[in-house]
Design a protein around this motif. Structure first.
Motif, short mmCIF file in Angstrom:
data_model
loop_
_atom_site.label_atom_id
_atom_site.label_comp_id
_atom_site.label_asym_id
_atom_site.label_seq_id
_atom_site.Cartn_x
_atom_site.Cartn_y
_atom_site.Cartn_z
N ALA A 122 37.85 0.21 70.16
CA ALA A 122 37.46 -0.90 71.05
C ALA A 122 36.14 -0.57 71.74
CB ALA A 122 38.56 -1.16 72.08
N PHE A 123 35.96 0.68 72.11
CA PHE A 123 34.69 1.09 72.71
C PHE A 123 33.56 0.98 71.68
CE2 PHE A 123 31.61 4.60 73.55
CZ PHE A 123 30.94 3.97 74.57
N ALA A 124 33.85 1.40 70.45
CA ALA A 124 32.84 1.29 69.39
C ALA A 124 32.40 -0.17 69.23
CB ALA A 124 33.40 1.84 68.07
N GLU A 125 33.34 -1.08 69.29
CA GLU A 125 33.01 -2.50 69.16
C GLU A 125 32.19 -2.97 70.37
OE1 GLU A 125 32.94 -4.56 66.90
OE2 GLU A 125 32.91 -6.52 67.87
N GLN A 126 32.51 -2.44 71.54
CA GLN A 126 31.72 -2.78 72.75
C GLN A 126 30.27 -2.31 72.58
OE1 GLN A 126 33.46 -2.33 76.71
NE2 GLN A 126 31.83 -0.90 77.24
N VAL A 127 30.10 -1.12 71.99
CA VAL A 127 28.75 -0.59 71.73
C VAL A 127 28.01 -1.52 70.77
CG1 VAL A 127 27.45 1.31 70.67
CG2 VAL A 127 29.38 1.81 72.20
N ARG A 128 28.70 -1.88 69.69
CA ARG A 128 28.08 -2.75 68.67
C ARG A 128 27.60 -4.06 69.31
NH1 ARG A 128 28.61 -6.93 65.80
NH2 ARG A 128 30.63 -7.49 66.68
N LYS A 129 28.48 -4.67 70.08
CA LYS A 129 28.13 -5.96 70.71
C LYS A 129 27.01 -5.77 71.73
CE LYS A 129 32.28 -8.81 70.56
NZ LYS A 129 33.53 -8.93 71.31
N GLY A 130 27.12 -4.74 72.54
CA GLY A 130 26.14 -4.51 73.61
C GLY A 130 24.74 -4.31 73.07
N LEU A 131 24.66 -3.74 71.87
CA LEU A 131 23.35 -3.48 71.27
C LEU A 131 22.92 -4.58 70.30
CD1 LEU A 131 23.73 0.35 70.62
CD2 LEU A 131 22.58 -0.78 72.52
N GLY A 132 23.78 -5.54 70.10
CA GLY A 132 23.46 -6.60 69.15
C GLY A 132 23.30 -6.08 67.73
N ALA A 133 24.05 -5.01 67.40
CA ALA A 133 23.96 -4.43 66.04
C ALA A 133 24.94 -5.17 65.12
CB ALA A 133 24.30 -2.95 66.08
N LYS A 134 24.51 -5.35 63.87
CA LYS A 134 25.41 -6.00 62.91
C LYS A 134 26.54 -5.06 62.56
CE LYS A 134 22.71 -9.48 60.48
NZ LYS A 134 21.29 -9.18 60.26
N ASN A 135 26.19 -3.79 62.36
CA ASN A 135 27.18 -2.79 61.93
C ASN A 135 26.97 -1.51 62.71
OD1 ASN A 135 28.41 -3.91 59.21
ND2 ASN A 135 26.23 -4.39 59.26
N ILE A 136 28.05 -0.77 62.84
CA ILE A 136 27.94 0.59 63.36
C ILE A 136 28.79 1.48 62.46
CG2 ILE A 136 27.52 0.04 65.77
CD1 ILE A 136 30.57 0.54 66.15
N ARG A 137 28.59 2.78 62.54
CA ARG A 137 29.47 3.72 61.84
C ARG A 137 30.26 4.50 62.88
NH1 ARG A 137 26.47 7.24 57.65
NH2 ARG A 137 25.16 7.69 59.45
N PHE A 138 31.53 4.71 62.57
CA PHE A 138 32.43 5.33 63.54
C PHE A 138 33.05 6.58 62.94
CE2 PHE A 138 36.83 5.71 65.21
CZ PHE A 138 36.53 5.95 66.54
N VAL A 139 33.02 7.68 63.69
CA VAL A 139 33.69 8.92 63.29
C VAL A 139 34.80 9.16 64.31
CG1 VAL A 139 33.43 11.39 62.87
CG2 VAL A 139 31.49 9.86 62.47
N SER A 140 36.03 9.25 63.84
CA SER A 140 37.14 9.44 64.76
C SER A 140 37.24 10.89 65.20
CB SER A 140 38.46 9.01 64.11
OG SER A 140 39.53 9.35 64.99
N GLY A 141 37.41 11.08 66.49
CA GLY A 141 37.66 12.42 67.02
C GLY A 141 39.12 12.62 67.34
N GLY A 142 39.96 11.77 66.79
CA GLY A 142 41.40 11.88 67.05
C GLY A 142 41.90 10.74 67.92
N ASP A 143 43.00 10.98 68.62
CA ASP A 143 43.65 9.90 69.36
C ASP A 143 43.11 9.71 70.78
OD1 ASP A 143 45.33 9.36 67.25
OD2 ASP A 143 46.88 10.80 67.92
N ARG A 144 42.23 10.58 71.22
CA ARG A 144 41.85 10.53 72.64
C ARG A 144 41.18 9.21 73.01
NH1 ARG A 144 37.31 15.31 72.89
NH2 ARG A 144 37.22 14.82 75.12
#
Ligand SMILES: [Zn+2]
Length: 264
Positions: A152-174
């Motif tokens: 959800a934070f990754a999606e907030q980043v994408r929207k906040g920057l007006g980026a079409k796509n982002i890449r996400f690397v999971s660091g686990g459940d935190r």
């Protein structure tokens, strides 16, 4: 109307040259400090189309984030891209000033703009440096107003920057509360962010083995792209220049720039 030097003086207050990294090449890279300036174009990159626009629309100066001369210049061949671009700027009498890593580190610069756009609480923002380093440095750490699920934070980043796509690397459940960031290419700071207790790190230009390391360190990484993490500063820098010089010179933000990458 002002002199090129007056713009340089204002830029020195916005992004002091002493904040630049040793390897960088900021400052007036093309032109003459004594030249008169009536119109300034503010942009991320000086591309061939930027130089063309400056020439056609009567800009005497470009203020850019990325230095148009960076690695050193051994020839000015106008049949090759660098010489062609510099030749076009010189023929049109367009000066070029760059504020690069000094603008990244400066208060209110590229990293602070990025921190604001991705929703970090302004009161919590601090440099991503060691305590004994300059108070202003590349990268920032800060906190979200409330913890968020990582995607959800990754999606907030994408929207906040007006980026079409982002890449996400999971660091686990935190969940994400504390965030590190570095505009442009900042993967080298992933480990430092992890050691500072960041739950996530936001940057661009992340490579495969950076992602592998992040996963092993247990920190989420959001690669929003070099362009998307830096372009937001253009609007803010243009506004700062308008505040300082807007009564004497016209300042225009290059809002036509697009990421070189397309996702197909
Ligand atoms: Zn950059």
């Amino acid at each position: 109307m002002v002199k090129c030097r007056d713009v340089m003086d204002v830029m020195e207050r916005i992004a002091p040259k002493k904040l630049a990294e040793d390897w960088d090449n900021p400052g007036l890279l093309v032109g003459n400090p004594n030249d008169e300036v009536r119109r300034i174009l503010v942009c991320l990159d000086v591309r061939e189309e930027t130089a063309k626009r400056a020439a056609e629309e009567g800009f005497q100066m470009i203020v850019a984030h990325h230095p148009v001369i960076f690695r050193g210049l051994k020839k000015l061949r106008t049949d090759l891209p660098d010489g062609r671009l510099l030749g076009a700027l010189l023929r049109a009498g367009v000066a070029v000033f760059a504020a690069h890593t000094n603008l990244d580190s400066a208060e209110g610069g590229v990293n602070d703009v990025l921190a604001a756009r991705i929703g970090l609480d302004p009161a919590t923002i601090a440099p991503l440096g060691n305590a004994d380093e300059l108070s202003e440095s590349l990268g920032r750490v800060g906190k979200l107003p409330a913890p968020m699920e990582a995607r959800a934070f990754a999606e907030q980043v994408r929207k906040g920057l007006g980026a079409k796509n982002i890449r996400f690397v999971s660091g686990g459940d935190r969940p994400v509360k504390k965030v590190g960031l570095c505009s442009g290419s900042g993967a080298e700071f992933i480990e430092r962010a992890a050691l500072l207790g960041c739950d996530a790190f936001v940057t661009g230009d992340v490579r495969y083995h950076d992602a592998q390391r992040a996963a092993a360190l247990g920190i989420h990484v959001i690669d929003a792209g070099h362009f998307a993490t830096e372009q937001p500063v253009v609007e803010i820098l243009a506004k700062r220049l308008i505040e300082e010089l807007g009564d004497k010179v016209e300042i225009v933000e290059d809002d036509a720039a697009r990421d070189f990458f397309e996702i197909l």
